[in-house]
Design a protein around this motif. Structure first.
Motif, PDB file in Angstrom:
ATOM      1  N   LYS A 185       0.831  -1.208   0.000  1.00  0.00           N
ATOM      2  CA  LYS A 185       0.000   0.000   0.000  1.00  0.00           C
ATOM      3  C   LYS A 185       0.865   1.257   0.000  1.00  0.00           C
ATOM      4  N   ARG A 190       0.820   4.130  -2.824  1.00  0.00           N
ATOM      5  CA  ARG A 190       0.587   5.523  -2.424  1.00  0.00           C
ATOM      6  C   ARG A 190       1.727   6.420  -2.918  1.00  0.00           C
ATOM      7  N   SER A 237      -2.351   9.737  -2.560  1.00  0.00           N
ATOM      8  CA  SER A 237      -3.411   9.248  -1.677  1.00  0.00           C
ATOM      9  C   SER A 237      -4.697   9.046  -2.473  1.00  0.00           C
ATOM     10  N   PRO A 238      -5.433   7.992  -2.166  1.00  0.00           N
ATOM     11  CA  PRO A 238      -6.672   7.748  -2.911  1.00  0.00           C
ATOM     12  C   PRO A 238      -7.744   8.774  -2.551  1.00  0.00           C
ATOM     13  N   VAL A 257     -11.504   5.684   0.360  1.00  0.00           N
ATOM     14  CA  VAL A 257     -11.321   4.353   0.940  1.00  0.00           C
ATOM     15  C   VAL A 257     -12.553   4.137   1.802  1.00  0.00           C
ATOM     16  N   ASP A 287      -9.215  -2.351   1.838  1.00  0.00           N
ATOM     17  CA  ASP A 287      -8.334  -2.924   0.823  1.00  0.00           C
ATOM     18  C   ASP A 287      -8.776  -2.571  -0.598  1.00  0.00           C
ATOM     19  N   TRP A 324      -9.132   0.861  -2.942  1.00  0.00           N
ATOM     20  CA  TRP A 324      -8.880   2.291  -3.045  1.00  0.00           C
ATOM     21  C   TRP A 324      -9.450   2.806  -4.351  1.00  0.00           C
ATOM     22  N   TYR A 325     -10.064   3.984  -4.288  1.00  0.00           N
ATOM     23  CA  TYR A 325     -10.662   4.612  -5.463  1.00  0.00           C
ATOM     24  C   TYR A 325      -9.917   5.901  -5.797  1.00  0.00           C
ATOM     25  N   TYR A 326      -9.444   5.984  -7.014  1.00  0.00           N
ATOM     26  CA  TYR A 326      -8.856   7.208  -7.560  1.00  0.00           C
ATOM     27  C   TYR A 326      -9.855   7.736  -8.587  1.00  0.00           C
TER      28      TYR A 326
END
Length: 121
Positions: free
Chosen positions: A54, A58, A63-64, A67, A73, A75-77
């Motif tokens: 992770k 990152r 940073s996403p 979350v 577990d 992560w959204y971008y």
């Protein structure tokens, strides 16, 4: 002479009144471009490798944007761009990790690189 003025003034005023409530005038109002979320480029996605931690993800991606509670577990971008009066454009990247915090897969608008399956060192 007076009649000629009225024949010109009446159609002109009617056309101006009809335009005042129309969205045609809205196009003349300036709107700034609005960028929201994580700006992601394919060259950053190409650096992701199966098994990365992770912290490594990152470092590469930042940073996403999101979350979810209960799903640490995933992560959204998310990136959304609205240019002036145009329709907004949204691009998503979802990053999945296993229980040990190792990258297992990615999905969304950005395809993984051909070397994604090469284990991270």
């Amino acid at each position: 002479m007076q009649l000629k003025k009225w024949l010109i003034a009446i159609p002109l005023s009617v056309s101006l009144l009809s335009l005042s409530g129309c969205s045609v005038l809205e196009r003349f109002v300036y709107r700034i471009d609005i960028n929201q979320g994580n700006y992601v480029e394919q060259k950053e996605v190409n650096k992701l490798r199966l098994g990365m931690t992770k912290d490594q993800v990152r470092f590469v991606m930042g940073s996403p944007m999101l979350v979810e509670n209960g799903y640490p577990d995933i992560w959204y971008y998310i990136y959304r761009h609205t240019a002036g009066h145009e329709a907004p454009v949204q691009k998503d990247l979802v990053v999945y990790f296993d229980n040990q915090g190792k990258l297992t897969k990615i999905s969304g608008d950005y395809p993984p690189s051909k070397s994604f399956d090469d284990a991270a060192s």
